[in-house]
Scaffold this active site. Sequence first.
Site, PDB file in Angstrom:
ATOM      1  N   HIS A 115      35.321  41.652  36.137  1.00  0.00           N
ATOM      2  CA  HIS A 115      36.780  41.536  36.287  1.00  0.00           C
ATOM      3  C   HIS A 115      37.442  41.753  34.937  1.00  0.00           C
ATOM      4  O   HIS A 115      36.967  41.266  33.916  1.00  0.00           O
ATOM      5  CB  HIS A 115      37.147  40.149  36.829  1.00  0.00           C
ATOM      6  CG  HIS A 115      38.529  40.110  37.410  1.00  0.00           C
ATOM      7  ND1 HIS A 115      38.813  40.465  38.716  1.00  0.00           N
ATOM      8  CD2 HIS A 115      39.713  39.763  36.866  1.00  0.00           C
ATOM      9  CE1 HIS A 115      40.102  40.326  38.946  1.00  0.00           C
ATOM     10  NE2 HIS A 115      40.680  39.908  37.832  1.00  0.00           N
ATOM     11  N   LYS A 156      38.801  33.412  42.264  1.00  0.00           N
ATOM     12  CA  LYS A 156      38.416  34.435  43.248  1.00  0.00           C
ATOM     13  C   LYS A 156      37.018  34.961  42.986  1.00  0.00           C
ATOM     14  O   LYS A 156      36.301  35.329  43.909  1.00  0.00           O
ATOM     15  CB  LYS A 156      39.449  35.545  43.390  1.00  0.00           C
ATOM     16  CG  LYS A 156      39.859  36.311  42.174  1.00  0.00           C
ATOM     17  CD  LYS A 156      40.965  37.321  42.546  1.00  0.00           C
ATOM     18  CE  LYS A 156      41.598  37.929  41.311  1.00  0.00           C
ATOM     19  NZ  LYS A 156      42.525  37.038  40.615  1.00  0.00           N
ATOM     20  N   ARG A 176      53.515  34.634  40.252  1.00  0.00           N
ATOM     21  CA  ARG A 176      53.531  34.714  38.775  1.00  0.00           C
ATOM     22  C   ARG A 176      54.004  36.085  38.319  1.00  0.00           C
ATOM     23  O   ARG A 176      54.675  36.218  37.305  1.00  0.00           O
ATOM     24  CB  ARG A 176      52.122  34.429  38.220  1.00  0.00           C
ATOM     25  CG  ARG A 176      51.739  32.969  38.304  1.00  0.00           C
ATOM     26  CD  ARG A 176      50.252  32.768  38.034  1.00  0.00           C
ATOM     27  NE  ARG A 176      49.839  33.315  36.780  1.00  0.00           N
ATOM     28  CZ  ARG A 176      48.712  34.031  36.589  1.00  0.00           C
ATOM     29  NH1 ARG A 176      47.875  34.251  37.599  1.00  0.00           N
ATOM     30  NH2 ARG A 176      48.408  34.505  35.416  1.00  0.00           N
TER      31      ARG A 176
END
Length: 433
Positions: free
Chosen positions: A82, A189, A170
């Site tokens: 990620h 996640k 956000r």
Amino acid sequence: MRAAELIARKRNGDALDPDDIRALIAGYARGEVPDYQMSALAMAVYFRGLEPAELSAWTDAMLRSGDVLDLSHLSGAKVDKHSTGGVGDKISLPLAPLVAACGLRVPMVSGRGLGHTGGTLDKLESIPGFRTDLSVERFVAQVADDDLRLGLAGQTEEIAPADKRLYALRDVTATVESIPLIASSIMSKKLAEGIDGLVLDVKVGSGAFMKTEADARRLAETMVEIGRRAGCATVALLTDMSRPLGRMVGNALEVRESIDILRGEGPADVRALTLRLAAEMLMLGGLARGVAEDLARSTLDGGAALKRFARVIEAQGGDPAVLEDPDRLAKAPHVVDFVAPRAGHVAGMHTARVGLAAMCLGAGRARTDDVIDPAVGLEICATVGDRVEKGQPLARIHHAGRGLDDCRAHLAAAWTFADAPVAPRPLVIDRVG
Ligand code: URA
């Protein structure tokens, strides 16, 4: 628990009780805590931060807002990557099929564009027909299928629903650039995917959420520690985002560049980072560094990663013919040059401005309900270290008539010049974990 009291406590700099955090996040995921209260709390966290016990409860509550996948019945290592987000960062697109073709299983849950940065889901959805809203069953079935070993999905009502809501909130409430909010968003996640290993690409510089190396390192260490405590082997690379990654910024344009990489072509920085991250993932999967690097390179250059991407596109409803014929991807009706105002060496880039310039054209969202135009974006013609002459293109603007003046205004502030040559920063700055 009254949400307003918790907001006031955090606003005043007091720590929240972990049980209250759990109740609040669970209530938010169920739709019982409204967005306006969550926005206020996110802003209070932005200014006041979270202590380790609060961050641990916050991440855990986000993780448990949905299903936590159990992939232990599947053979082999389950590893993901990620990025904390950047401009032109399309690495997941070539990387995920590459690593799956090397034999790892990759259950990848990604996000949409956030702030000035692009998102993997928006990029993938610019492939005609491609679906990222996979059910848990379908996602797991793809990861289990030895011909695929890869699922590319977004947060859903089943996986990380609290992050799905808070991420979008956000994005439009100026609460992205917060170490605890980024760390909990990413790690919730990722840990929900049931992975054994995780490689984090923590971006540093003018196009990243972390502008300084010290902040990026703190974010990396925070996430590596969350991973360690959860029993997930986690490493982070600190990588340069003081200039866009590659040449293309914008959804379909970035898919084109990713296809180039999968064909063994494309910009050197995108290829180098793809191979480095692939090697890191393969090392988490148990290979030694040299073997991992060789396997990643030979799999990419031998075309197996491209073939794997074709299968995954097909499995997710997309048109794999785009890989042979990228002209099937959306194309903007107009392309105009943005030229250098003077001769010189590119000394620096305000890379977030490049992301904002692309957003103005319709490549990203200013409001949660904005619809993305997959075709628009920018082709960067000069980057840090390059010599340019006055009037030479710095960028090509691919547009559909929307936001051109605002785009130009951002671009006008994006490049700085010097008379002497300037060396760009190294692509990989450090490794944590
Ligand atoms: N990527 C995420 O998934 N979440 C963030 O908050 C920032 C980048």
